[in-house]
Design an enzyme around this catalytic site. Structure first.
Site, mmCIF file in Angstrom:
data_model
loop_
_atom_site.group_PDB
_atom_site.id
_atom_site.type_symbol
_atom_site.label_atom_id
_atom_site.label_comp_id
_atom_site.label_asym_id
_atom_site.label_seq_id
_atom_site.Cartn_x
_atom_site.Cartn_y
_atom_site.Cartn_z
ATOM 1 N N LYS A 1 -13.747 19.566 25.070
ATOM 2 C CA LYS A 1 -14.344 20.106 23.852
ATOM 3 C C LYS A 1 -15.581 20.895 24.237
ATOM 4 C CE LYS A 1 -13.220 20.073 19.502
ATOM 5 N NZ LYS A 1 -11.834 20.235 19.039
ATOM 6 N N SER B 1 -0.471 25.219 19.863
ATOM 7 C CA SER B 1 -1.351 25.824 20.868
ATOM 8 C C SER B 1 -0.728 25.677 22.255
ATOM 9 C CB SER B 1 -2.729 25.155 20.844
ATOM 10 O OG SER B 1 -3.484 25.603 19.737
ATOM 11 N N LYS C 1 -7.758 20.543 27.327
ATOM 12 C CA LYS C 1 -7.545 21.389 26.152
ATOM 13 C C LYS C 1 -8.491 20.953 25.055
ATOM 14 C CE LYS C 1 -5.008 24.532 24.027
ATOM 15 N NZ LYS C 1 -6.205 25.043 23.338
ATOM 16 N N LYS D 1 -5.140 12.573 21.703
ATOM 17 C CA LYS D 1 -4.316 13.363 20.790
ATOM 18 C C LYS D 1 -3.174 14.055 21.536
ATOM 19 C CE LYS D 1 -4.970 16.672 17.023
ATOM 20 N NZ LYS D 1 -5.963 17.475 16.298
ATOM 21 N N THR E 1 -0.819 23.108 11.729
ATOM 22 C CA THR E 1 -1.412 21.811 11.406
ATOM 23 C C THR E 1 -0.886 21.299 10.070
ATOM 24 O OG1 THR E 1 -3.399 22.489 12.603
ATOM 25 C CG2 THR E 1 -3.583 20.542 11.212
ATOM 26 N N ASN F 1 -7.002 26.047 5.159
ATOM 27 C CA ASN F 1 -5.779 26.333 5.888
ATOM 28 C C ASN F 1 -4.859 25.116 5.957
ATOM 29 O OD1 ASN F 1 -4.438 26.151 8.864
ATOM 30 N ND2 ASN F 1 -4.306 28.218 8.052
#
Length: 428
Positions: free
Chosen positions: A118, A362, A82, A106, A202, A233
């Site tokens: 990534k 997610s 991911k 993470k 987040t 955000n």
């Protein structure tokens, strides 16, 4: 290894010249604490897969331009990999490798069944038309159709990308399989299978982490003050949600400057103002302007760096007055600042934990896509907050057990989970 540290992604402290080496320095400390065996260490220090693609795109002027893109899969022992896709001129392979490894840790910290990956394309999306970006995105997807997949590798938005790009990616991938495949990507528009609660996820994770840390320090939200550096955000949602819990937000900042109100800024008014002024607070009358450099060292209880990388350094760490730092975004603390902050006794909730609310929701989006069933916003929020709280408690207990800062403890938790999985699976 060079000493300068700069990064643009929520990540461990990353070195300008060699981000992978800098990420590994944190990994090495945790691996030593765990007594990690050589074979597991050697497996985890290198990515499973590195893909470089060249993407020819017909530009609006009729000329063909070739863009270089990357996708790195670091590890899949816990589940499909991911990680986001960034469009930026400064993307390079070592950066992507470091970020992919960081995503492994993470996801492991918050105990979700993903590995890390990534991706990125070297480009400047601000100079490209929507049509050019779409053709580039579809070309990138087609080039990586054998890497992506709901059970293999699941991309998401990052710097320079958003729901629009994820919609194009999902559509192009679906064409290659002959069936609509919403679970191949997260961060999609809501109508295409995106999850409720994702936008603020987040920032909500930052709030949950902050309150958990404040409880450990005996700080009452209604008697505490904070500043939030960065009002995008993550920062705006973190500020709003902390204010709703009673924390007085005395200062905020964005690209236009820093703003201070000793009596507390009305965050709802600030958000409403920026939403009708091109996303900027410039001209906001609910606070006085101040030197942005002074915001980080202002006299408050909680500091939330939620803007850019490398803002807390050896040059200003001595002057930080906050009792608690909660890293809302993008690798904000340089390696040189760590020992200073630790010596001052400031608790730091590291980015690897504090801003993991985004990847958690997610994951929820992916689960909903696989089930073909949408959760309510309340269900998403309740489950996300529980995961964040549980992760905080585990990292905090680990920091107490090994007498190490929270940042190192987060790595210990993550690496131990991955290493234990290798032990039981017999992965090599």
């Amino acid at each position: 290894m060079a000493a300068t540290t700069v990064y643009k992604e929520p990540a461990p402290i990353v070195d300008r010249e060699n981000p992978l080496e800098s990420m590994m320095s944190r990994f090495n400390i945790a691996a030593e604490i765990l007594g990690l065996d050589d074979q597991t260490y050697n497996v985890l220090k290198a990515p499973d897969k590195q893909v470089i693609v060249n993407i020819p795109v017909t530009m609006d002027n009729g000329k063909v331009r070739v863009f270089e893109g990357y996708r790195v899969v670091h590890n899949t022992i816990l589940g499909p990999s991911k990680g986001g896709i960034r469009y930026d001129m400064h993307v390079h392979l070592d950066e992507v490798k470091a970020l992919a490894a960081w995503m492994t840790w993470k996801c492991a910290v918050v105990d979700i069944p993903y590995g890390g990956a990534k991706g990125g394309i070297i480009c400047d999306p601000t100079t490209m038309s929507p049509g050019e970006i779409e053709r580039m995105t579809r070309g990138y997807t087609l080039a990586l159709k054998d890497v992506f997949g709901p059970d293999r590798d699941i991309p998401a938005p990052d710097m320079g990308t958003g729901p629009r790009e994820m919609a194009w990616l999902m559509d192009e991938f679906s064409k290659t399989t002959g069936a609509t495949s919403p679970a191949v990507v997260t961060g999609k528009p809501l109508v295409m299978g995106g999850s409720l609660g994702r936008t603020e996820a987040t920032g909500r994770g930052v709030m949950v982490s902050a309150l958990a840390a404040m409880a450990k320090l005996g700080m009452k939200p209604e008697e505490s003050s904070a500043v939030v550096q960065g009002f995008g955000n993550v920062g705006s949602w973190a500020a709003k949600l902390l204010a709703e819990k009673g924390v007085k937000i005395k200062g905020v900042s964005d690209i236009s400057g820093a703003y201070w109100n000793e009596e507390g800024i009305n965050i709802d008014e600030a958000i409403a103002y920026k939403n009708v002024h091109n996303g900027r607070l410039e001209g906001f009358t609910g606070a006085q302007t101040m030197n942005p450099d002074d915001l980080l060292i202002s006299d408050v209880d909680v500091l939330v760096p939620a803007a850019v990388e490398d803002v807390i350094t050896e040059h200003n760490a001595h002057d930080i007055k906050a009792k608690l730092i909660v890293e809302g975004a993008n690798g904000p603390t340089s390696a040189s600042a760590d020992p200073i902050i630790n010596e001052k006794g400031i608790m730091v909730v590291p980015d690897i934990l504090a801003n993991s609310g985004g990847v958690t929701v997610s994951y929820f989006e992916w689960v909903q896509n696989r089930l073909g069933y949408k959760w309510s916003e309340g269900m998403v929020i309740e489950r996300a907050e529980r995961i964040m709280s549980d992760a905080f408690e585990k990292v905090y207990a680990t920091s107490q057990k090994y007498k190490v800062p929270m940042r190192i403890a987060a790595y210990v938790v993550a690496i131990d989970k991955v290493a234990q999985t290798y032990k039981y699976r017999g992965g090599f």
